[in-house]
Motif scaffolding. Structure first.
Motif, PDB file in Angstrom:
ATOM      1  N   ASP A   7      -1.132   4.105   9.213  1.00 22.32           N
ATOM      2  CA  ASP A   7      -0.218   3.804   7.882  1.00 22.32           C
ATOM      3  C   ASP A   7      -1.009   3.298   6.849  1.00 22.32           C
ATOM      4  N   LEU A   8      -2.286   3.384   6.792  1.00 26.60           N
ATOM      5  CA  LEU A   8      -3.121   2.746   5.667  1.00 26.60           C
ATOM      6  C   LEU A   8      -2.457   2.996   4.289  1.00 26.60           C
ATOM      7  N   LEU A   9      -2.286   4.341   3.983  1.00 26.70           N
ATOM      8  CA  LEU A   9      -1.849   4.749   2.732  1.00 26.70           C
ATOM      9  C   LEU A   9      -0.472   4.109   2.224  1.00 26.70           C
ATOM     10  N   GLU A  10       0.436   3.903   3.261  1.00 32.22           N
ATOM     11  CA  GLU A  10       1.736   3.379   2.902  1.00 32.22           C
ATOM     12  C   GLU A  10       1.183   1.949   2.714  1.00 32.22           C
ATOM     13  N   GLN A  11       0.425   1.372   3.391  1.00 27.38           N
ATOM     14  CA  GLN A  11       0.383  -0.243   3.511  1.00 27.38           C
ATOM     15  C   GLN A  11      -0.292  -0.524   2.151  1.00 27.38           C
ATOM     16  N   LEU A  12      -1.403   0.402   1.679  1.00 25.16           N
ATOM     17  CA  LEU A  12      -1.840   0.264   0.396  1.00 25.16           C
ATOM     18  C   LEU A  12      -1.285   0.360  -0.729  1.00 25.16           C
ATOM     19  N   ASP A  13      -0.194   1.716  -0.680  1.00 28.48           N
ATOM     20  CA  ASP A  13       0.554   1.634  -1.956  1.00 28.48           C
ATOM     21  C   ASP A  13       1.649   0.524  -2.002  1.00 28.48           C
ATOM     22  N   CYS A  14       2.169  -0.163  -0.963  1.00 33.34           N
ATOM     23  CA  CYS A  14       3.067  -1.196  -1.007  1.00 33.34           C
ATOM     24  C   CYS A  14       2.269  -2.420  -1.631  1.00 33.34           C
ATOM     25  N   ALA A  15       0.723  -2.596  -1.076  1.00 31.75           N
ATOM     26  CA  ALA A  15       0.214  -3.690  -1.667  1.00 31.75           C
ATOM     27  C   ALA A  15      -0.005  -3.613  -3.032  1.00 31.75           C
ATOM     28  N   VAL A  16      -0.507  -2.374  -3.402  1.00 29.58           N
ATOM     29  CA  VAL A  16      -0.915  -2.347  -4.807  1.00 29.58           C
ATOM     30  C   VAL A  16       0.549  -2.282  -5.722  1.00 29.58           C
ATOM     31  N   GLU A  18       2.691  -4.380  -5.224  1.00 27.08           N
ATOM     32  CA  GLU A  18       3.027  -5.990  -5.411  1.00 27.08           C
ATOM     33  C   GLU A  18       1.948  -6.377  -6.351  1.00 27.08           C
ATOM     34  N   LEU A  19       0.840  -5.558  -6.432  1.00 27.06           N
ATOM     35  CA  LEU A  19      -0.201  -6.487  -7.456  1.00 27.06           C
ATOM     36  C   LEU A  19      -0.144  -5.551  -8.714  1.00 27.06           C
ATOM     37  N   LYS A  20       1.102  -4.896  -9.091  1.00 31.12           N
ATOM     38  CA  LYS A  20       1.022  -4.086 -10.296  1.00 31.12           C
ATOM     39  C   LYS A  20       0.679  -4.803 -11.477  1.00 31.12           C
ATOM     40  N   ASP A  21       0.595  -6.111 -11.737  1.00 34.35           N
ATOM     41  CA  ASP A  21       0.197  -6.808 -12.774  1.00 34.35           C
ATOM     42  C   ASP A  21      -1.365  -6.886 -12.647  1.00 34.35           C
ATOM     43  N   THR A  22      -1.966  -6.658 -11.701  1.00 38.11           N
ATOM     44  CA  THR A  22      -3.292  -7.175 -11.379  1.00 38.11           C
ATOM     45  C   THR A  22      -4.246  -6.277 -12.141  1.00 38.11           C
ATOM     46  N   ARG A  23      -5.400  -6.832 -12.980  1.00 38.66           N
ATOM     47  CA  ARG A  23      -5.967  -6.225 -13.893  1.00 38.66           C
ATOM     48  C   ARG A  23      -7.035  -5.201 -13.197  1.00 38.66           C
ATOM     49  N   GLY A  24      -7.395  -5.670 -11.716  1.00 38.24           N
ATOM     50  CA  GLY A  24      -8.566  -4.973 -11.072  1.00 38.24           C
ATOM     51  C   GLY A  24      -8.655  -5.400  -9.709  1.00 38.24           C
ATOM     52  N   LEU A  25      -9.274  -4.458  -8.553  1.00 37.55           N
ATOM     53  CA  LEU A  25      -8.845  -4.739  -7.266  1.00 37.55           C
ATOM     54  C   LEU A  25     -10.149  -4.039  -6.546  1.00 37.55           C
ATOM     55  N   VAL A  26     -10.800  -4.724  -5.541  1.00 40.82           N
ATOM     56  CA  VAL A  26     -11.709  -4.358  -4.801  1.00 40.82           C
ATOM     57  C   VAL A  26     -11.278  -4.515  -3.483  1.00 40.82           C
ATOM     58  N   ILE A  27     -11.362  -3.405  -2.680  1.00 40.92           N
ATOM     59  CA  ILE A  27     -11.260  -3.106  -1.199  1.00 40.92           C
ATOM     60  C   ILE A  27     -12.486  -2.900  -0.502  1.00 40.92           C
ATOM     61  N   ASP A  28     -13.170  -3.817   0.150  1.00 43.62           N
ATOM     62  CA  ASP A  28     -14.265  -3.896   0.949  1.00 43.62           C
ATOM     63  C   ASP A  28     -13.943  -3.184   2.398  1.00 43.62           C
ATOM     64  N   VAL A  29     -14.538  -2.053   2.565  1.00 41.70           N
ATOM     65  CA  VAL A  29     -14.587  -1.454   3.773  1.00 41.70           C
ATOM     66  C   VAL A  29     -15.774  -1.273   4.432  1.00 41.70           C
ATOM     67  N   ARG A  30     -16.592  -1.940   4.213  1.00 49.73           N
ATOM     68  CA  ARG A  30     -18.163  -1.831   4.702  1.00 49.73           C
ATOM     69  C   ARG A  30     -17.889  -2.156   6.206  1.00 49.73           C
ATOM     70  N   GLY A  31     -17.334  -3.101   6.832  1.00 50.40           N
ATOM     71  CA  GLY A  31     -16.895  -3.236   8.217  1.00 50.40           C
ATOM     72  C   GLY A  31     -16.253  -2.041   9.055  1.00 50.40           C
ATOM     73  N   ASN A  32     -15.779  -1.144   8.410  1.00 49.05           N
ATOM     74  CA  ASN A  32     -15.115  -0.292   8.997  1.00 49.05           C
ATOM     75  C   ASN A  32     -16.007   0.849   9.747  1.00 49.05           C
ATOM     76  N   SER A  33     -15.726   1.464  10.927  1.00 45.39           N
ATOM     77  CA  SER A  33     -16.691   2.105  11.652  1.00 45.39           C
ATOM     78  C   SER A  33     -16.426   3.695  11.210  1.00 45.39           C
TER      79      SER A  33
END
Length: 65
Positions: A7-16, A18-33
């Protein structure tokens, strides 16, 4: 992020949302296998020519201050 759940996409949509007034966002997935990720849908936000999900917001570049 260490694990990507189904359900990552749904979680990200919800999080984004909530951050609708944020000017930028970095999601670090380097630890993902890897695995379990719907890349075409996840990258849809950056493809202005993709006609699927027409109401989904599209990234149109950073605006200058």
């Amino acid at each position: 992020m260490r694990r990507i759940q189904g359900d990552l996409l749904e979680q990200l949509d919800c999080a984004v949302g909530e951050l609708k007034d944020t000017r930028g966002l970095v999601i670090d997935v380097r630890g993902n296998s890897g695995g379990g990720f719907d890349a075409p849908r996840a990258h849809r936000n950056f493809d202005l020519d993709d006609k699927e999900e027409p109401d989904r917001p599209r990234f149109r570049g950073l605006s200058r201050f």
